[in-house]
Design a protein around this motif. Structure first.
Motif, PDB file in Angstrom:
ATOM      1  N   ILE A   1       0.837  -1.202   0.000  1.00 41.87           N
ATOM      2  CA  ILE A   1       0.000   0.000   0.000  1.00 41.87           C
ATOM      3  C   ILE A   1       0.871   1.250   0.000  1.00 41.87           C
ATOM      4  O   ILE A   1       0.628   2.198  -0.759  1.00 41.87           O
ATOM      5  CB  ILE A   1      -0.950   0.003   1.224  1.00 41.87           C
ATOM      6  CG1 ILE A   1      -1.985  -1.112   1.095  1.00 41.87           C
ATOM      7  CG2 ILE A   1      -1.629   1.368   1.379  1.00 41.87           C
ATOM      8  CD1 ILE A   1      -2.787  -1.358   2.373  1.00 41.87           C
ATOM      9  N   ASN A   2       1.914   1.265   0.834  1.00 40.54           N
ATOM     10  CA  ASN A   2       2.779   2.439   0.924  1.00 40.54           C
ATOM     11  C   ASN A   2       3.560   2.676  -0.358  1.00 40.54           C
ATOM     12  O   ASN A   2       3.889   3.816  -0.680  1.00 40.54           O
ATOM     13  CB  ASN A   2       3.719   2.323   2.126  1.00 40.54           C
ATOM     14  CG  ASN A   2       2.992   2.534   3.436  1.00 40.54           C
ATOM     15  OD1 ASN A   2       2.013   3.258   3.512  1.00 40.54           O
ATOM     16  ND2 ASN A   2       3.462   1.870   4.475  1.00 40.54           N
TER      17      ASN A   2
ATOM     18  N   LYS B   1       2.332   1.937  -3.429  1.00 38.16           N
ATOM     19  CA  LYS B   1       1.353   2.395  -4.412  1.00 38.16           C
ATOM     20  C   LYS B   1       0.705   3.722  -4.015  1.00 38.16           C
ATOM     21  O   LYS B   1       0.406   4.552  -4.870  1.00 38.16           O
ATOM     22  CB  LYS B   1       0.278   1.333  -4.598  1.00 38.16           C
ATOM     23  CG  LYS B   1      -0.595   1.569  -5.788  1.00 38.16           C
ATOM     24  CD  LYS B   1      -1.423   0.353  -6.122  1.00 38.16           C
ATOM     25  CE  LYS B   1      -2.227   0.621  -7.382  1.00 38.16           C
ATOM     26  NZ  LYS B   1      -3.035  -0.508  -7.789  1.00 38.16           N
ATOM     27  N   TYR B   2       0.456   3.911  -2.723  1.00 39.75           N
ATOM     28  CA  TYR B   2      -0.191   5.117  -2.204  1.00 39.75           C
ATOM     29  C   TYR B   2       0.658   5.683  -1.069  1.00 39.75           C
ATOM     30  O   TYR B   2       0.279   5.611   0.097  1.00 39.75           O
ATOM     31  CB  TYR B   2      -1.596   4.796  -1.676  1.00 39.75           C
ATOM     32  CG  TYR B   2      -2.501   4.139  -2.685  1.00 39.75           C
ATOM     33  CD1 TYR B   2      -3.164   4.882  -3.648  1.00 39.75           C
ATOM     34  CD2 TYR B   2      -2.680   2.751  -2.681  1.00 39.75           C
ATOM     35  CE1 TYR B   2      -3.993   4.277  -4.577  1.00 39.75           C
ATOM     36  CE2 TYR B   2      -3.504   2.136  -3.601  1.00 39.75           C
ATOM     37  CZ  TYR B   2      -4.156   2.899  -4.548  1.00 39.75           C
ATOM     38  OH  TYR B   2      -4.976   2.296  -5.463  1.00 39.75           O
TER      39      TYR B   2
ATOM     40  N   ARG C   1       2.338   7.809   1.732  1.00 39.52           N
ATOM     41  CA  ARG C   1       2.045   8.923   2.639  1.00 39.52           C
ATOM     42  C   ARG C   1       2.729   8.613   3.952  1.00 39.52           C
ATOM     43  O   ARG C   1       2.893   7.450   4.322  1.00 39.52           O
ATOM     44  CB  ARG C   1       0.545   9.144   2.824  1.00 39.52           C
ATOM     45  CG  ARG C   1      -0.153   8.101   3.655  1.00 39.52           C
ATOM     46  CD  ARG C   1      -1.498   8.647   4.152  1.00 39.52           C
ATOM     47  NE  ARG C   1      -2.254   7.676   4.883  1.00 39.52           N
ATOM     48  CZ  ARG C   1      -2.064   7.361   6.162  1.00 39.52           C
ATOM     49  NH1 ARG C   1      -1.118   7.935   6.866  1.00 39.52           N
ATOM     50  NH2 ARG C   1      -2.818   6.463   6.758  1.00 39.52           N
TER      51      ARG C   1
ATOM     52  N   PRO D   1      -8.677   2.110  -1.258  1.00 43.86           N
ATOM     53  CA  PRO D   1      -7.896   3.338  -1.411  1.00 43.86           C
ATOM     54  C   PRO D   1      -8.713   4.623  -1.265  1.00 43.86           C
ATOM     55  O   PRO D   1      -8.192   5.625  -0.782  1.00 43.86           O
ATOM     56  CB  PRO D   1      -7.312   3.234  -2.821  1.00 43.86           C
ATOM     57  CG  PRO D   1      -8.035   2.147  -3.502  1.00 43.86           C
ATOM     58  CD  PRO D   1      -8.689   1.296  -2.472  1.00 43.86           C
TER      59      PRO D   1
ATOM     60  N   ASP E   1      -8.830   5.044   2.279  1.00 45.35           N
ATOM     61  CA  ASP E   1      -7.545   4.659   2.885  1.00 45.35           C
ATOM     62  C   ASP E   1      -7.774   3.741   4.085  1.00 45.35           C
ATOM     63  O   ASP E   1      -7.170   3.899   5.136  1.00 45.35           O
ATOM     64  CB  ASP E   1      -6.734   5.897   3.283  1.00 45.35           C
ATOM     65  CG  ASP E   1      -5.261   5.563   3.544  1.00 45.35           C
ATOM     66  OD1 ASP E   1      -4.743   4.589   2.957  1.00 45.35           O
ATOM     67  OD2 ASP E   1      -4.629   6.280   4.347  1.00 45.35           O
TER      68      ASP E   1
END
Length: 175
Positions: free
Chosen positions: A61-62, A64-65, A67, A99, A102
């Motif tokens: 996840i980190n 691909k997305y 933050r 997503p 989130d």
């Protein structure tokens, strides 16, 4: 189709922990949303697998997305709450990610008895933040590690008095 009985979206807190002495511990996954407390009985290996799978999912996840992670829950929020009244014993577990909000979701299905109709199995879903799931992963791995040490030869738990190791042709091993 299994019955969804709790869909805590989002959870206020989520944890995995154990009660009892190493070798005789009982493992739980527990989540709270306001006044709803859901406790699921599970196996040590399920907590180990969940911690590992969460770590891998959160890395994906980190990537691909990306933050920065915010503050994780306080250690006191990772302790089990009383009463420890499990809703059911965990069978299959799955993880997902939404997503748009989130949210990381943990889905737990009841372990089926031999004669139980699969359509009557109960299911819970726990929706949590990345920070909550990261804390669950870290805490779950710590809880599992607090147990009996594993034999480096066969991988089975070693009791304080040792254990009979099949890799040593049944001879006792004490570490």
């Amino acid at each position: 189709m299994p019955r969804l009985i709790y869909d805590l979206r989002p959870v206020d807190r989520i944890t995995a922990d154990a009660v009892g002495e190493p070798g005789r511990r009982t493992f739980y996954i527990q989540a709270r949303q306001e006044d709803i407390l859901v406790t699921i009985l599970c196996e040590k290996e399920q907590v180990r697998a969940l911690a590992h799978s969460l770590e891998e999912l959160l890395e994906e996840i980190n990537e691909k997305y990306p933050r920065p992670l915010g503050p994780e829950p306080d250690e006191s929020e990772l302790q089990l709450e009383e009463p420890l009244e499990p809703l059911f014993r965990a069978g299959r577990m799955g993880l997902g990610y939404e997503p748009r909000g989130d949210w990381v979701v943990l889905v737990i299905q009841e372990l089926a008895d031999e004669d139980q109709d699969p359509d009557r199995l109960r299911v819970v879903r726990f929706w949590a933040t990345r920070e909550q799931m990261h804390a669950l992963s870290r805490h779950g791995a710590d809880v599992v590690a607090r147990g009996r040490p594993l034999c480096p030869l066969c991988g089975r738990p070693i009791d304080p008095e040792g254990h009979i190791c099949p890799r040593r042709n049944g001879k006792a091993v004490v570490f």
